[in-house]
Design an enzyme around this catalytic site. Sequence first.
Site, mmCIF file in Angstrom:
data_model
loop_
_atom_site.group_PDB
_atom_site.id
_atom_site.type_symbol
_atom_site.label_atom_id
_atom_site.label_comp_id
_atom_site.label_asym_id
_atom_site.label_seq_id
_atom_site.Cartn_x
_atom_site.Cartn_y
_atom_site.Cartn_z
ATOM 1 N N LYS A 184 0.865 -1.191 0.000
ATOM 2 C CA LYS A 184 0.000 0.000 0.000
ATOM 3 C C LYS A 184 0.893 1.229 0.000
ATOM 4 O O LYS A 184 2.036 1.173 0.466
ATOM 5 C CB LYS A 184 -0.868 0.023 1.259
HETATM 6 P P1 NAD Z 1 -13.096 7.388 -2.673
HETATM 7 O O1 NAD Z 1 -12.057 8.423 -2.517
HETATM 8 O O2 NAD Z 1 -13.658 7.100 -4.020
HETATM 9 O O3 NAD Z 1 -14.330 7.736 -1.706
HETATM 10 C C1 NAD Z 1 -14.225 7.983 -0.331
HETATM 11 C C2 NAD Z 1 -15.550 8.475 0.182
HETATM 12 O O4 NAD Z 1 -15.457 8.616 1.607
HETATM 13 C C3 NAD Z 1 -15.939 9.851 -0.362
HETATM 14 O O5 NAD Z 1 -17.340 9.887 -0.563
HETATM 15 C C4 NAD Z 1 -15.578 10.790 0.799
HETATM 16 O O6 NAD Z 1 -16.322 11.981 0.817
HETATM 17 C C5 NAD Z 1 -15.923 9.901 1.970
HETATM 18 N N1 NAD Z 1 -15.298 10.339 3.218
HETATM 19 C C6 NAD Z 1 -14.031 10.741 3.415
HETATM 20 N N2 NAD Z 1 -13.864 11.117 4.692
HETATM 21 C C7 NAD Z 1 -15.053 10.932 5.304
HETATM 22 C C8 NAD Z 1 -15.527 11.137 6.621
HETATM 23 N N3 NAD Z 1 -14.726 11.602 7.570
HETATM 24 N N4 NAD Z 1 -16.825 10.840 6.898
HETATM 25 C C9 NAD Z 1 -17.635 10.359 5.945
HETATM 26 N N5 NAD Z 1 -17.239 10.138 4.687
HETATM 27 C C10 NAD Z 1 -15.971 10.430 4.374
HETATM 28 O O7 NAD Z 1 -12.489 6.059 -2.018
HETATM 29 P P2 NAD Z 1 -12.912 4.533 -2.283
HETATM 30 O O8 NAD Z 1 -12.015 3.967 -3.319
HETATM 31 O O9 NAD Z 1 -14.383 4.427 -2.432
HETATM 32 O O10 NAD Z 1 -12.468 3.854 -0.903
HETATM 33 C C11 NAD Z 1 -13.318 3.868 0.253
HETATM 34 C C12 NAD Z 1 -12.812 2.820 1.235
HETATM 35 O O11 NAD Z 1 -12.833 1.537 0.619
HETATM 36 C C13 NAD Z 1 -11.380 3.024 1.722
HETATM 37 O O12 NAD Z 1 -11.307 2.585 3.060
HETATM 38 C C14 NAD Z 1 -10.587 2.113 0.819
HETATM 39 O O13 NAD Z 1 -9.360 1.739 1.400
HETATM 40 C C15 NAD Z 1 -11.543 0.953 0.707
HETATM 41 N N6 NAD Z 1 -11.313 0.094 -0.462
HETATM 42 C C16 NAD Z 1 -11.337 0.606 -1.732
HETATM 43 C C17 NAD Z 1 -11.157 -0.258 -2.807
HETATM 44 C C18 NAD Z 1 -11.246 0.226 -4.232
HETATM 45 O O14 NAD Z 1 -11.222 -0.628 -5.143
HETATM 46 N N7 NAD Z 1 -11.380 1.511 -4.505
HETATM 47 C C19 NAD Z 1 -10.926 -1.622 -2.590
HETATM 48 C C20 NAD Z 1 -10.936 -2.108 -1.278
HETATM 49 C C21 NAD Z 1 -11.134 -1.234 -0.233
#
Ligand code: NAD
Length: 516
Positions: A184
Amino acid sequence: MASEETFMRAPAPSPKRTIYTEAMEIFHYAADLIGLDKRVRLELEEPDYEHIFYVTAKLKDRLVPLLPEEAKSFSDLSVTQVRNTEGLERLANGNIILNGRALLGSDVAIRHGHLRLPDGLVYQLVPGESQRFKAYRVQHNQARGPYKGGLRYHREVSLDLFKALAAEMTWKTAIAEVPFGGGKGGIQMDPREYGREEIEAITLRFMYRLKSLIGPNIDIPAPDVGTNPEIMALLYRQFSDGERERHNLRGIVTGKDVRIGGSEGRGKATGQGVAFCIEDYYADRGESVKGKTFVLQGFGNVGSHAAIILGNMGARLLAVNDADGSIFNGDGIDVNALAAYVADPKNLKRSVIGFPGAQRIEKKDLWDVQADILVPAALGGEITADIAERLKVKLIAEGANGPTTPEADRVLQKRGIELIPDIIANAGGVTVSYYEWIQNKRMERWSEAEVDQRLERAMKRNYRIIRDISRNQPRKTEMHDSRPYCIGKPVDSRCAAMILALKRIEAHYLLEGFSQ
Ligand code: NAD
């Protein structure tokens, strides 16, 4: 055989509680429970490599709005008519980046470095300077294959956080049965404060520094919070620039646009995987997702796709929040309309706030909404013990990585709230990243239906093994075989997922031996 003393820990574990030590509590608990080989434990309890470096990029000139008080002394400043408005790039924080020849050819009225735009606001012209950003890549373990894991662009990142997230990837790739290890990384920055060309410059420089550390068979990044397919394309370009066989290097990153070697179904894969797990959870109980209600934290890649897919399965979204606030509609939020609202280029913050199909509620009130399911899909550490006491849901499916603290876990167990842990619930992303990598290697292109079908099987097979471990129900069915993994007594679902990961990783060390 080596004696007990051979297995001294070096360095001694710090007594300080950090995000990493907290994330590793479940590792140590499960390792004790299954009597994990001591040498394997040493290999896994700290990352292989922790890289920290700096990325410097030249920023562009920008216009920074003055507060109304400050603007008073410019009340007689005439309006600057910008001819090429495309050169003005508005950011979520109100600043405007000056691209290309935005002001050249315009009738510019500047006083003491300030100008007024047709929106009526007075802006200070701030010349672009070079800025330095802290960047990271943690490579946790590669016993099962190349390091694999996302890149996060976010203000609140640290080595400690990336260590925890990289370790999670090691467990997740083992659970998803994809031939990768865990990694990561990312950059400490808020991408919403920079223009497109600035992000490009920062990203290219990041890859310039990363290049000697990674490769399509060494370490393969993907999107995470704050990064997206456009950033993956820039990383690919920089990695392969000037190389003789560029097309053989497409597998350097996954999560690319489908037009340049990305996989169909990758964009939605993590949300799709969350939905498959929820579907299987209810199928196991003889129920269906149809008619269930859910609450969502985070409406980014994972949250929005999970919501759309759960909506298509017949579930109703009652409340959702993001970094800017929460919205609620007791009759159900129209998820497709919400996704269109958030994606609208005029919605600079990409926020759910202001969506006409719901009412705004206090951000923290999200946790009090009564529903069947909660899907946290934002950041880690959000569900604390206090929040766990308040929740009025029956099931939590962790779309985000590490959203629940260990204390909160204990509260959820006490309250009988069921959990689909992150390392299986959000494993859909890395699973389809593997499909993308395979397609790149073979120069193939699979259809969305083919990807979805494979993903569904992979998610449900491994989730069923975890459920069987949790219930201590060893069995072999047409779809899965949980007999090698059950441990003779029931355990909670997070521990069951970790047991599956550790047993699969341990097999590699025990059968292949340890490199010298
Ligand atoms: P992203 O940047 O597309 O979206 C993040 C979302 O979280 C946004 O809507 C943002 O406004 C919101 N957010 C941020 N801070 C916040 C807070 N304090 N309170 C409420 N909402 C808040 O990111 P993503 O890719 O959707 O990832 C989200 C989670 O999923 C992360 O923990 C990431 O590690 C995990 N994840 C993502 C993937 C992937 O394929 N993108 C895979 C596995 C896990």
